[in-house]
Design an enzyme around this catalytic site. Sequence first.
Site, PDB file in Angstrom:
ATOM      1  N   CYS A 195      -8.598   4.152   2.095  1.00  0.00           N
ATOM      2  CA  CYS A 195      -9.681   4.886   1.432  1.00  0.00           C
ATOM      3  C   CYS A 195     -10.001   6.124   2.247  1.00  0.00           C
ATOM      4  O   CYS A 195      -9.464   6.311   3.334  1.00  0.00           O
ATOM      5  CB  CYS A 195     -10.925   4.018   1.358  1.00  0.00           C
ATOM      6  SG  CYS A 195     -10.638   2.426   0.574  1.00  0.00           S
ATOM      7  N   ARG A 198      -6.173   9.905  -0.653  1.00  0.00           N
ATOM      8  CA  ARG A 198      -6.205   8.586  -0.017  1.00  0.00           C
ATOM      9  C   ARG A 198      -6.590   7.478  -0.990  1.00  0.00           C
ATOM     10  O   ARG A 198      -6.626   6.299  -0.621  1.00  0.00           O
ATOM     11  CB  ARG A 198      -7.200   8.595   1.157  1.00  0.00           C
ATOM     12  CG  ARG A 198      -6.874   9.622   2.218  1.00  0.00           C
ATOM     13  CD  ARG A 198      -7.888   9.591   3.332  1.00  0.00           C
ATOM     14  NE  ARG A 198      -7.847   8.348   4.068  1.00  0.00           N
ATOM     15  CZ  ARG A 198      -7.026   8.081   5.077  1.00  0.00           C
ATOM     16  NH1 ARG A 198      -6.158   8.990   5.476  1.00  0.00           N
ATOM     17  NH2 ARG A 198      -7.060   6.923   5.694  1.00  0.00           N
ATOM     18  N   TRP A 200      -9.536   3.224  -2.446  1.00  0.00           N
ATOM     19  CA  TRP A 200      -8.228   2.685  -2.844  1.00  0.00           C
ATOM     20  C   TRP A 200      -8.427   1.183  -2.780  1.00  0.00           C
ATOM     21  O   TRP A 200      -8.526   0.608  -1.702  1.00  0.00           O
ATOM     22  CB  TRP A 200      -7.180   3.154  -1.848  1.00  0.00           C
ATOM     23  CG  TRP A 200      -5.804   2.610  -2.073  1.00  0.00           C
ATOM     24  CD1 TRP A 200      -5.206   1.570  -1.424  1.00  0.00           C
ATOM     25  CD2 TRP A 200      -4.846   3.085  -2.997  1.00  0.00           C
ATOM     26  NE1 TRP A 200      -3.943   1.383  -1.895  1.00  0.00           N
ATOM     27  CE2 TRP A 200      -3.687   2.288  -2.856  1.00  0.00           C
ATOM     28  CE3 TRP A 200      -4.854   4.115  -3.954  1.00  0.00           C
ATOM     29  CZ2 TRP A 200      -2.543   2.491  -3.630  1.00  0.00           C
ATOM     30  CZ3 TRP A 200      -3.702   4.299  -4.704  1.00  0.00           C
ATOM     31  CH2 TRP A 200      -2.573   3.504  -4.544  1.00  0.00           C
ATOM     32  N   ASN A 256     -13.192   2.266   5.654  1.00  0.00           N
ATOM     33  CA  ASN A 256     -11.762   2.290   5.337  1.00  0.00           C
ATOM     34  C   ASN A 256     -11.102   1.292   6.272  1.00  0.00           C
ATOM     35  O   ASN A 256     -11.288   1.368   7.484  1.00  0.00           O
ATOM     36  CB  ASN A 256     -11.206   3.699   5.584  1.00  0.00           C
ATOM     37  CG  ASN A 256      -9.697   3.729   5.554  1.00  0.00           C
ATOM     38  OD1 ASN A 256      -9.068   2.993   4.785  1.00  0.00           O
ATOM     39  ND2 ASN A 256      -9.099   4.548   6.385  1.00  0.00           N
ATOM     40  N   GLY A 257     -10.367   0.344   5.725  1.00  0.00           N
ATOM     41  CA  GLY A 257      -9.708  -0.668   6.557  1.00  0.00           C
ATOM     42  C   GLY A 257      -9.802  -2.022   5.886  1.00  0.00           C
ATOM     43  O   GLY A 257     -10.116  -2.119   4.695  1.00  0.00           O
ATOM     44  N   GLU A 298      19.583   0.977  -0.823  1.00  0.00           N
ATOM     45  CA  GLU A 298      18.405   1.843  -0.702  1.00  0.00           C
ATOM     46  C   GLU A 298      18.771   3.160  -0.010  1.00  0.00           C
ATOM     47  O   GLU A 298      18.303   4.222  -0.408  1.00  0.00           O
ATOM     48  CB  GLU A 298      17.296   1.085   0.048  1.00  0.00           C
ATOM     49  CG  GLU A 298      16.027   1.872   0.288  1.00  0.00           C
ATOM     50  CD  GLU A 298      15.353   2.416  -0.968  1.00  0.00           C
ATOM     51  OE1 GLU A 298      15.745   2.075  -2.097  1.00  0.00           O
ATOM     52  OE2 GLU A 298      14.437   3.253  -0.802  1.00  0.00           O
ATOM     53  N   LYS A 347      18.217   6.880  -1.688  1.00  0.00           N
ATOM     54  CA  LYS A 347      17.431   7.952  -1.044  1.00  0.00           C
ATOM     55  C   LYS A 347      18.252   9.231  -0.943  1.00  0.00           C
ATOM     56  O   LYS A 347      17.774  10.309  -1.272  1.00  0.00           O
ATOM     57  CB  LYS A 347      16.985   7.551   0.368  1.00  0.00           C
ATOM     58  CG  LYS A 347      15.914   6.501   0.475  1.00  0.00           C
ATOM     59  CD  LYS A 347      14.521   6.945   0.077  1.00  0.00           C
ATOM     60  CE  LYS A 347      14.262   6.691  -1.372  1.00  0.00           C
ATOM     61  NZ  LYS A 347      13.628   5.498  -1.794  1.00  0.00           N
ATOM     62  N   GLU A 403      18.885  10.813  -4.445  1.00  0.00           N
ATOM     63  CA  GLU A 403      17.768  11.354  -5.216  1.00  0.00           C
ATOM     64  C   GLU A 403      17.156  12.607  -4.608  1.00  0.00           C
ATOM     65  O   GLU A 403      16.617  13.431  -5.336  1.00  0.00           O
ATOM     66  CB  GLU A 403      16.688  10.298  -5.485  1.00  0.00           C
ATOM     67  CG  GLU A 403      15.901   9.874  -4.279  1.00  0.00           C
ATOM     68  CD  GLU A 403      14.796   8.885  -4.611  1.00  0.00           C
ATOM     69  OE1 GLU A 403      14.218   8.963  -5.702  1.00  0.00           O
ATOM     70  OE2 GLU A 403      14.520   8.023  -3.759  1.00  0.00           O
ATOM     71  N   HIS A 446      37.940  -4.158  -3.108  1.00  0.00           N
ATOM     72  CA  HIS A 446      38.326  -4.507  -4.485  1.00  0.00           C
ATOM     73  C   HIS A 446      38.294  -3.293  -5.406  1.00  0.00           C
ATOM     74  O   HIS A 446      38.106  -3.425  -6.607  1.00  0.00           O
ATOM     75  CB  HIS A 446      37.401  -5.608  -5.018  1.00  0.00           C
ATOM     76  CG  HIS A 446      37.512  -6.878  -4.245  1.00  0.00           C
ATOM     77  ND1 HIS A 446      38.606  -7.709  -4.298  1.00  0.00           N
ATOM     78  CD2 HIS A 446      36.677  -7.439  -3.339  1.00  0.00           C
ATOM     79  CE1 HIS A 446      38.438  -8.733  -3.494  1.00  0.00           C
ATOM     80  NE2 HIS A 446      37.264  -8.598  -2.885  1.00  0.00           N
ATOM     81  N   LYS A 480       7.087  10.524 -10.137  1.00  0.00           N
ATOM     82  CA  LYS A 480       6.658   9.452  -9.231  1.00  0.00           C
ATOM     83  C   LYS A 480       6.555   8.129  -9.973  1.00  0.00           C
ATOM     84  O   LYS A 480       6.911   7.091  -9.462  1.00  0.00           O
ATOM     85  CB  LYS A 480       5.317   9.830  -8.588  1.00  0.00           C
ATOM     86  CG  LYS A 480       4.808   8.821  -7.564  1.00  0.00           C
ATOM     87  CD  LYS A 480       5.708   8.787  -6.347  1.00  0.00           C
ATOM     88  CE  LYS A 480       5.395   7.658  -5.403  1.00  0.00           C
ATOM     89  NZ  LYS A 480       6.554   7.296  -4.564  1.00  0.00           N
TER      90      LYS A 480
HETATM   91  C1  F6R Z   1      13.021   5.897  -5.551  1.00  0.00           C
HETATM   92  C2  F6R Z   1      11.860   5.582  -6.360  1.00  0.00           C
HETATM   93  C3  F6R Z   1      12.078   4.920  -7.668  1.00  0.00           C
HETATM   94  C4  F6R Z   1      11.025   3.834  -7.899  1.00  0.00           C
HETATM   95  C5  F6R Z   1      11.149   3.243  -9.321  1.00  0.00           C
HETATM   96  C6  F6R Z   1      10.191   2.098  -9.518  1.00  0.00           C
HETATM   97  O1  F6R Z   1      12.663   6.480  -4.338  1.00  0.00           O
HETATM   98  O2  F6R Z   1      10.748   5.849  -5.984  1.00  0.00           O
HETATM   99  O3  F6R Z   1      13.351   4.400  -7.773  1.00  0.00           O
HETATM  100  O4  F6R Z   1      11.212   2.834  -6.941  1.00  0.00           O
HETATM  101  O5  F6R Z   1      10.903   4.236 -10.260  1.00  0.00           O
HETATM  102  O6  F6R Z   1       8.874   2.510  -9.369  1.00  0.00           O
HETATM  103  P1  F6R Z   1       7.716   1.457  -9.143  1.00  0.00           P
HETATM  104  O7  F6R Z   1       7.951   0.784  -7.839  1.00  0.00           O
HETATM  105  O8  F6R Z   1       6.459   2.279  -9.184  1.00  0.00           O
HETATM  106  O9  F6R Z   1       7.789   0.483 -10.277  1.00  0.00           O
END
Ligand code: F6R
Length: 609
Positions: free
Chosen positions: A2, A28, A75, A101-102, A481, A485, A488, A504, A604
């Site tokens: 928060c 935040r 938050w 906050n905490g 992963e 990264k 993307e 394979h 996002k």
């Molecule tokens: C990659 C990334 C996406 C999300 C995916 C799921 O860095 O951020 O692949 O992981 O869109 O999003 P959430 O976790 O919000 O369901």
Amino acid sequence: MCGIFGCVLNQGNAAPLIHSSLKHLEYRGYDSVGIATVSDGKIVVKKDQGKIDEVHRFLNLDDMPGSVGIGHTRWATHGAPLKVNSHPHSDCTGEIVVVHNGIIENFLELKSELQNLGHNFVSKTDTEVMAHLIEEVLKQNPQLSFQQAVLESLKRIQGSYAFAILSTREPDKIICARNESPLVLGINHHGVFCASDIPAFLDVTNKAVMINNGELVILKADGYEIKKISDGSAITREPITIDWTPEMAVKQGYPHFMIKEIHEQTEVLRNTLRIQDHYLDLLSTFLDRANEVFLVACGTSYHACLAASYMFSKLAFLPTYPVYASEFIEQHGKSVNIDSTILAVSQSGETADTIAAVTCAQQRAATILSLTNVIGSSLTRISRVYIGTQAGPEIGVAATKTFTSQLSVLAQLALKLAKKRGKVSQDEIDELQIKLSKLPEYVDTVVKTQEEKIKQIAKKYVDSKVFFFLGRGISTATAFEGRLKLMEIAYIPSIAFPAGESKHGPISLVEDGFPVVFVCPKDDTHRTVIGNIMEMKARGAHIISIIEEGDQEIKSLSDDYIEVPKGIPSVLSPIPFAVPLQLLAYYTALEKGYNPDMPRNLAKSVTVK
Ligand code: F6R
């Protein structure tokens, strides 16, 4: 995560400044907002759920009397994002108000103790105990000053906090205290300010005083006093000058949110270790009873599920099925039933594919459990039980801190289930528990000792046309992963496979200088991974390995290597081993001149199917 703010002004009303400062802290969290000021010996509070602008539109947050006040943007962690759970929280009399906050870890014990003494609690938050605790201390020791009462109360509080507290007893001051949650003071000739972060007051001053863990601060119009919480002794600290631009300030001096969030992982992992035990217990009870368990998610969250399937199997002997949410309905929509349990994982809690999969399963009477970073999101509303991953808002589009926080919670869950099922020896559980508690330290070491080296590796391989990411066992998830990264944010086509699968088919791609990233914790897969490295080397691949510190064998086979601290158990390895891969992607994107916070074509939260 928060945001708190407080100010004691020489003259004029505090509320408009608190309001505008909270806007700078909205990154935040923005589940609810609240302000308390003190005027004519009375505390005035305005608060409600919703974003600051929405709440201001109908409450007029600027129109509050008094030159001393505190504010909060929330938050949600304990208690849904409702008005009743919004800060500031008050004692029974309305004479003490607290913003926080905490996470107060022992709030349930304190709450029941105070309830037995007749205190009336109105919210579901952990924060409210602090207001009642101070009230109780003062009731039992009326001779104490406000400051002494806060000091006494803090002795009972376990967990993390940045508090700002107001009392009608001494209405000319604010008392703040810090343990592990950020707190900083600002100062100018109009007054003194306390905040979670510098951007909150950068519009009015660039003179700041950093507050450390274990310190209490008394803010008065003529200045501030810092004391040690442990013994009340005084500390002298002069302000420093901050030369950040407002844009830099929001990122706390980092050039991008992504790198800020990578660095934040140490703090976030500490928070995840504070998750209330009864939530883990409840969720693990459901998993224990389940006939079949599907781990459902998208993207990075899916990789957390993939890693979790190894954790549940190795620790609790529970087979689980990780499924891409976008495939769930086609693959399992007809067979899922009342005996099925879905554990959905989503940072945002709003991803359309995940919500659709979970809704389908819910309609077929399956039990829905979830892990999300956003309390109050659609996913929490559909779930029977959910746990918040405590990562705080993630602004960078590429998930980083939310991935490691998901893994930390999933590991704790698997461990809880292992205990429940009696599948792992007590010694092994104790050892894992110790290693879990050291994860923040391990991640900190990786960032501090390897970041420079990773920058150089990114420079060296920036022109590669394609990357391979390989790992065995649970490290397959880490490799997946790492690939996601890099693709993307640096737009380099990348391939990831369980290392054993590479021969394979995919190995046919390998030619001289082809970069292959191997994720190599020192676990049961180590020997076989060495064989896989040899296969790649024989075909001219350049090996970049992520190894345990001092792993001479793999070091000698690698063109470049990145070291992670020694002795991390296999089931926890994706957390520290993912961090170098996040950094590699970040620095490669920078080398290519891309903005890692805004990768093209991505959002996002993906709310379309
Ligand atoms: C990659 C990334 C996406 C999300 C995916 C799921 O860095 O951020 O692949 O992981 O869109 O999003 P959430 O976790 O919000 O369901």
